[in-house]
Scaffold this motif. Structure first.
Motif, PDB file in Angstrom:
ATOM      1  N   ALA A  71     -10.748  -1.608  -4.296  1.00  0.00           N
ATOM      2  CA  ALA A  71      -9.213  -2.112  -4.655  1.00  0.00           C
ATOM      3  C   ALA A  71      -8.818  -3.346  -3.916  1.00  0.00           C
ATOM      4  CB  ALA A  71      -8.261  -0.894  -4.569  1.00  0.00           C
ATOM      5  N   PHE A  72      -8.943  -3.151  -2.575  1.00  0.00           N
ATOM      6  CA  PHE A  72      -8.590  -4.347  -1.871  1.00  0.00           C
ATOM      7  C   PHE A  72      -9.361  -5.705  -2.000  1.00  0.00           C
ATOM      8  CE2 PHE A  72      -6.390  -1.140   0.290  1.00  0.00           C
ATOM      9  CZ  PHE A  72      -5.379  -1.837   1.159  1.00  0.00           C
ATOM     10  N   VAL A  90      -7.260  -6.808  -5.674  1.00  0.00           N
ATOM     11  CA  VAL A  90      -6.156  -7.145  -5.893  1.00  0.00           C
ATOM     12  C   VAL A  90      -5.714  -8.268  -5.115  1.00  0.00           C
ATOM     13  CG1 VAL A  90      -5.305  -5.832  -3.753  1.00  0.00           C
ATOM     14  CG2 VAL A  90      -3.929  -5.571  -5.810  1.00  0.00           C
ATOM     15  N   VAL A 136      -1.906  -1.368  -3.905  1.00  0.00           N
ATOM     16  CA  VAL A 136      -2.829  -0.482  -4.006  1.00  0.00           C
ATOM     17  C   VAL A 136      -2.001   0.941  -3.764  1.00  0.00           C
ATOM     18  CG1 VAL A 136      -5.225   0.442  -3.100  1.00  0.00           C
ATOM     19  CG2 VAL A 136      -4.699  -2.033  -3.537  1.00  0.00           C
ATOM     20  N   VAL A 179      -7.276   6.099  -6.900  1.00  0.00           N
ATOM     21  CA  VAL A 179      -7.090   5.030  -6.106  1.00  0.00           C
ATOM     22  C   VAL A 179      -6.888   4.019  -7.159  1.00  0.00           C
ATOM     23  CG1 VAL A 179      -7.997   3.057  -4.746  1.00  0.00           C
ATOM     24  CG2 VAL A 179      -8.542   5.342  -4.351  1.00  0.00           C
ATOM     25  N   GLN A 180      -5.304   3.330  -7.381  1.00  0.00           N
ATOM     26  CA  GLN A 180      -5.137   2.340  -8.383  1.00  0.00           C
ATOM     27  C   GLN A 180      -4.771   1.061  -7.567  1.00  0.00           C
ATOM     28  OE1 GLN A 180      -2.459   4.408 -11.199  1.00  0.00           O
ATOM     29  NE2 GLN A 180      -1.340   2.266 -11.351  1.00  0.00           N
ATOM     30  N   ASP A 181      -5.021   0.089  -8.565  1.00  0.00           N
ATOM     31  CA  ASP A 181      -4.524  -1.371  -8.139  1.00  0.00           C
ATOM     32  C   ASP A 181      -3.791  -1.987  -9.390  1.00  0.00           C
ATOM     33  OD1 ASP A 181      -6.633  -3.318  -9.244  1.00  0.00           O
ATOM     34  OD2 ASP A 181      -7.696  -1.641  -8.468  1.00  0.00           O
ATOM     35  N   LEU A 208     -10.996   2.606  -1.902  1.00  0.00           N
ATOM     36  CA  LEU A 208     -10.145   1.643  -1.492  1.00  0.00           C
ATOM     37  C   LEU A 208     -10.685   0.265  -1.190  1.00  0.00           C
ATOM     38  CD1 LEU A 208      -8.402   4.201   1.083  1.00  0.00           C
ATOM     39  CD2 LEU A 208      -7.302   3.120  -1.036  1.00  0.00           C
ATOM     40  N   PHE A 251       1.014  -1.129  -0.183  1.00  0.00           N
ATOM     41  CA  PHE A 251       0.119   0.171  -0.125  1.00  0.00           C
ATOM     42  C   PHE A 251       0.865   1.215  -0.134  1.00  0.00           C
ATOM     43  CE2 PHE A 251      -2.534   3.337   1.999  1.00  0.00           C
ATOM     44  CZ  PHE A 251      -3.485   3.541   1.333  1.00  0.00           C
TER      45      PHE A 251
END
Length: 284
Positions: free
Chosen positions: A194-195, A198, A204, A216-218, A191, A166
């Motif tokens: 994303a979690f 991923v 993340v 927010v990127q994953d 978030l 993270f």
């Protein structure tokens, strides 16, 4: 002739000022000042009648907004209360038995009840947030940097437990006019999403930059082009999610963004998905 010209110029200017006052009232309401009303010119001509009708229509709109909020709150209370009473009765039944089969069934029943309550709360949140779009009441100057830092600390600890990298890149001193709780909900929903997708060993990234611009990127499986708008619809869940849910998190995130005159869309992160929040583009 000069006197007639001067009188005509004065009358035209007076007419333009009164029309502009009505237009300014509508612009103020669109900007979120729901209580704005057209001024009373103290006359009884057609423009005075137009201003009166404008104010009557705006009064009705304000009453409808308040009625929608009241119905939503009352509905939530009337449905949530018996469900919580049922949950309490099930808990007492759990305490009164040692039968493992019955205990398992009662635990499942409690989980389903809590799921229904969460679903109800999410649906009411989405409806209420959409109804408040453009309404400036309840908004204040908030620090997005502080909100993002708090979430980074919280999700950083969770990421370590899940074996996920993270990273937070948060610019300091970024403020906006908004609802702090709703903006926290927006970022936490992104978030959470994303979690969910991923994989263990992935990463993340949370970003906050001036604008404000949030992302927010994953590096998970990403979202196909055909689904990049569909994911913001209610009850939509793509394959491969970790855990369970009702598919309402992204719908609520977009509703919150729109209430704050922000846009929310998803891009290809190659690999993974990148959710971007930025100010809406205003029409010229």
């Amino acid at each position: 002739a000069l006197l007639s010209l001067a009188a005509g110029h004065f009358a035209a200017r007076r007419l333009r000022e009164r029309v502009e006052a009505v237009n300014a009232t509508f612009a103020a309401v669109r900007a979120g000042r729901i209580a704005a009303r057209a001024p009373d010119a103290g006359t009884s001509d057609e423009l005075a009648e137009l201003a009166a009708n404008t104010n009557a229509a705006l009064d009705q709109v304000e009453r409808l907004i308040e009625a929608q909020r009241h119905v939503s709150d009352q509905t939530a209370h009337e449905i949530r209360t018996p469900l919580m009473h049922l949950d309490t009765r099930i808990l007492k039944a759990i305490e009164a038995t040692d039968d493992p089969v019955l205990l398992r069934t009662l635990d499942q029943s409690r989980a389903e009840i809590r799921g229904v309550v969460r679903l109800l709360d999410s649906l009411l949140d989405i409806a209420g947030t959409q109804a408040m779009r453009g309404d400036l009441r309840g908004l204040a100057d908030i620090s997005l940097s502080d909100i993002a830092e708090s979430l980074a600390d919280l999700y950083g600890a969770s990421a370590e437990e899940l074996g996920i990298g993270f990273h937070a890149r948060i610019a300091p001193g970024i403020h906006m006019r908004g609802d702090a709780m709703q903006m926290t909900r927006l970022l936490s929903n992104l978030l959470d999403n994303a979690f969910k997708y991923v994989p263990s060993g992935g990463s993340v990234v949370l970003e906050l930059a001036p604008g404000p611009r949030m992302a927010v990127q994953d590096d998970g499986p990403g979202i196909p082009c055909a689904d990049r708008e569909r994911v913001f619809e209610r009850y939509v869940r793509l394959d491969g999610a970790r855990g369970q849910g009702h598919g309402l998190g992204l719908a609520l995130a977009r509703a919150i963004a729109e209430r704050h005159h922000l846009s929310l869309h998803v891009e290809d992160a190659e690999p993974g998905a990148r959710f971007v929040v930025r100010p809406e583009e205003r029409d010229a």
